[in-house]
Design a protein around this motif. Structure first.
Motif, PDB file in Angstrom:
ATOM      1  N   HIS A 204      -5.427  -8.434  -4.885  1.00  0.00           N
ATOM      2  CA  HIS A 204      -6.252  -7.413  -4.152  1.00  0.00           C
ATOM      3  C   HIS A 204      -7.461  -8.114  -3.525  1.00  0.00           C
ATOM      4  O   HIS A 204      -8.244  -8.468  -4.548  1.00  0.00           O
TER       5      HIS A 204
ATOM      6  N   ASP B 243     -15.769  -3.216   5.282  1.00  0.00           N
ATOM      7  CA  ASP B 243     -15.146  -4.244   4.267  1.00  0.00           C
ATOM      8  C   ASP B 243     -14.288  -5.194   4.983  1.00  0.00           C
ATOM      9  O   ASP B 243     -14.185  -6.408   4.758  1.00  0.00           O
ATOM     10  N   TRP B 244     -13.201  -4.489   5.598  1.00  0.00           N
ATOM     11  CA  TRP B 244     -12.094  -5.311   6.165  1.00  0.00           C
ATOM     12  C   TRP B 244     -12.458  -6.295   7.148  1.00  0.00           C
ATOM     13  O   TRP B 244     -11.949  -7.595   7.071  1.00  0.00           O
TER      14      TRP B 244
ATOM     15  N   THR C  47      -4.974   1.573  -7.078  1.00  0.00           N
ATOM     16  CA  THR C  47      -5.566   2.434  -6.329  1.00  0.00           C
ATOM     17  C   THR C  47      -4.470   3.205  -5.494  1.00  0.00           C
ATOM     18  O   THR C  47      -4.305   4.305  -5.029  1.00  0.00           O
TER      19      THR C  47
ATOM     20  N   HIS D 299       1.026  -1.115   0.003  1.00  0.00           N
ATOM     21  CA  HIS D 299       0.110  -0.062  -0.027  1.00  0.00           C
ATOM     22  C   HIS D 299       0.923   1.199   0.130  1.00  0.00           C
ATOM     23  O   HIS D 299       2.209   1.194  -0.237  1.00  0.00           O
TER      24      HIS D 299
ATOM     25  N   ARG E 232     -14.640   8.031   1.994  1.00  0.00           N
ATOM     26  CA  ARG E 232     -13.111   7.786   1.767  1.00  0.00           C
ATOM     27  C   ARG E 232     -12.523   8.625   2.874  1.00  0.00           C
ATOM     28  O   ARG E 232     -12.976   9.667   3.448  1.00  0.00           O
TER      29      ARG E 232
ATOM     30  N   ARG F 142     -10.933  -3.959   0.299  1.00  0.00           N
ATOM     31  CA  ARG F 142     -10.519  -2.659   1.042  1.00  0.00           C
ATOM     32  C   ARG F 142     -10.473  -3.356   2.271  1.00  0.00           C
ATOM     33  O   ARG F 142     -11.096  -3.968   2.776  1.00  0.00           O
TER      34      ARG F 142
ATOM     35  N   PHE G 270     -11.222   0.802   5.701  1.00  0.00           N
ATOM     36  CA  PHE G 270     -12.539   0.782   5.370  1.00  0.00           C
ATOM     37  C   PHE G 270     -12.966  -0.476   6.292  1.00  0.00           C
ATOM     38  O   PHE G 270     -12.979  -1.619   5.967  1.00  0.00           O
TER      39      PHE G 270
ATOM     40  N   THR H  68      -6.003   0.129   3.733  1.00  0.00           N
ATOM     41  CA  THR H  68      -6.220   1.257   2.986  1.00  0.00           C
ATOM     42  C   THR H  68      -7.273   0.714   1.721  1.00  0.00           C
ATOM     43  O   THR H  68      -7.761  -0.329   1.517  1.00  0.00           O
ATOM     44  N   GLU H  69      -7.347   1.583   0.503  1.00  0.00           N
ATOM     45  CA  GLU H  69      -8.266   1.450  -0.347  1.00  0.00           C
ATOM     46  C   GLU H  69      -7.594   0.495  -1.340  1.00  0.00           C
ATOM     47  O   GLU H  69      -8.368  -0.105  -2.285  1.00  0.00           O
TER      48      GLU H  69
ATOM     49  N   THR I  94     -13.255  -8.891   3.334  1.00  0.00           N
ATOM     50  CA  THR I  94     -11.624  -8.914   2.911  1.00  0.00           C
ATOM     51  C   THR I  94     -10.895  -9.956   3.854  1.00  0.00           C
ATOM     52  O   THR I  94     -10.226 -10.683   3.401  1.00  0.00           O
TER      53      THR I  94
END
Length: 321
Positions: A161, A202-203, A102, A80, A302, A164, A199, A167-168, A207
């Motif tokens: 990937h 999501d994480w 990203t 990242h 964001r 998120r 995030f 980081t993004e 993720t």
């Protein structure tokens, strides 16, 4: 109440580094909670994972690596965009510097501010900062996955990937034949999480589910010891998930009852301290973590850019109020 030294500015003691061989030609360097780095040998080249904060720090790592192999660095993989992970890149003389699409966009958007922010928070990591030639720019980026053929019977190295998280644009480096995962800061092993650019929802769900589904037998997180064996890998993933879930729960509860950011910080600190308070960078990270969770639950999609000035404002508001 005693004033707490800002972030990690008072953490000036040298950390003991440990270079471990995880499999034939696969190496990890850990350092008592400082950022981890790694390297993978191919038949006639090296892939290095993460770059440290300055070229001087990176050259010290490379000197240790050169005791194991003299192969040239073809690929430098950046998980990242954070400064302590990337600003040492020039020391590697890599043919290719690879990152997520990203990540390149984030360097353009906020790389300079992140550099100034992290230097203020963690000055010890920036050994001879004058050696940094400027921002680190990847030369190759991707959106989903890239496979590097390591040659011979070494199998592939897969850069993926998985969603998120920290980081993004986080990516992981996966060696399916060896069962070894370099997870970057998506997973920590007995080290606190920094989530100021995260995030969380999501994480903590998809993720981490995607990481667990790989079935790694060995995991190198962003900080902390190498997790060896499925039980240790599962524990590192579970610790990461639990830390995130507790923050979401505590901050969410304070917001729902109309409380303040400071109240959310105090509640989260109380909920996490017994389990995680003694782990590296816990006190450093938590004000920035809670601030980002608060924003995320408030609809700020964001992360707001961290600057040296904003860092101090948040620290004084939450840690020294």
């Amino acid at each position: 109440m005693a004033t707490k030294a800002f972030a990690s500015s008072a953490d000036l003691g040298k950390k003991e580094q440990t270079l471990e061989t995880l499999a034939d030609g696969v190496y990890a360097l850990t350092a008592e909670g400082d950022p981890n780095v790694g390297a993978i040998e191919a038949e006639d080249f090296l892939v290095c994972f993460e770059a440290l904060a300055t070229p001087v720090a990176a050259r010290e790592w490379l000197a240790q690596l050169r005791a194991r192999t003299g192969k040239p660095v073809r690929y430098l993989v950046l998980s990242h965009y954070h400064a302590v992970r990337v600003l040492g890149a020039s020391a590697f003389d890599a043919e290719v510097v690879i990152a997520h699409d990203t990540t390149r966009a984030l360097v353009a958007e906020r790389g300079q501010q992140d550099w100034e922010s992290e230097y203020g928070r963690m000055p010890r990591l920036f050994e001879q900062p004058e050696s940094i030639p400027g921002l680190t720019w990847p030369t190759v980026t991707f959106s989903d996955s890239v496979t590097i053929d390591l040659g011979g019977d070494r199998g592939p190295l897969e850069l993926r990937h998985l969603g998120r998280g920290h980081t993004e644009g986080d990516l992981v480096a996966w060696l399916p034949r060896q069962g070894i995962l370099f997870a970057g800061d998506l997973v920590e092993a007995q080290a606190a999480l920094y989530t100021g650019d995260a995030f969380h929802r999501d994480w903590s769900t998809s993720t981490l589910d995607n990481i667990a589904a790989l079935g790694a037998e060995t995991l190198v997180g962003g900080r902390g010891a190498v997790a060896r064996g499925r039980a240790a890998v599962d524990a590192a993933i579970a610790q990461t998930r639990h830390f995130l879930e507790v923050m979401l729960r505590e901050v969410g509860a304070v917001r729902e009852r109309g409380g303040t950011l400071k109240e959310a910080f105090d509640a989260t600190h109380a909920a996490l301290a017994d389990s995680y308070g003694g782990w590296p960078i816990f006190e450093h990270c938590l004000p920035f973590d809670v601030s980002r969770v608060w924003d995320e639950l408030s609809g700020v999609e964001r992360p707001v850019i961290w600057t040296a000035e904003r860092d101090r404002e948040v620290w004084d508001r939450l840690q020294n109020a």
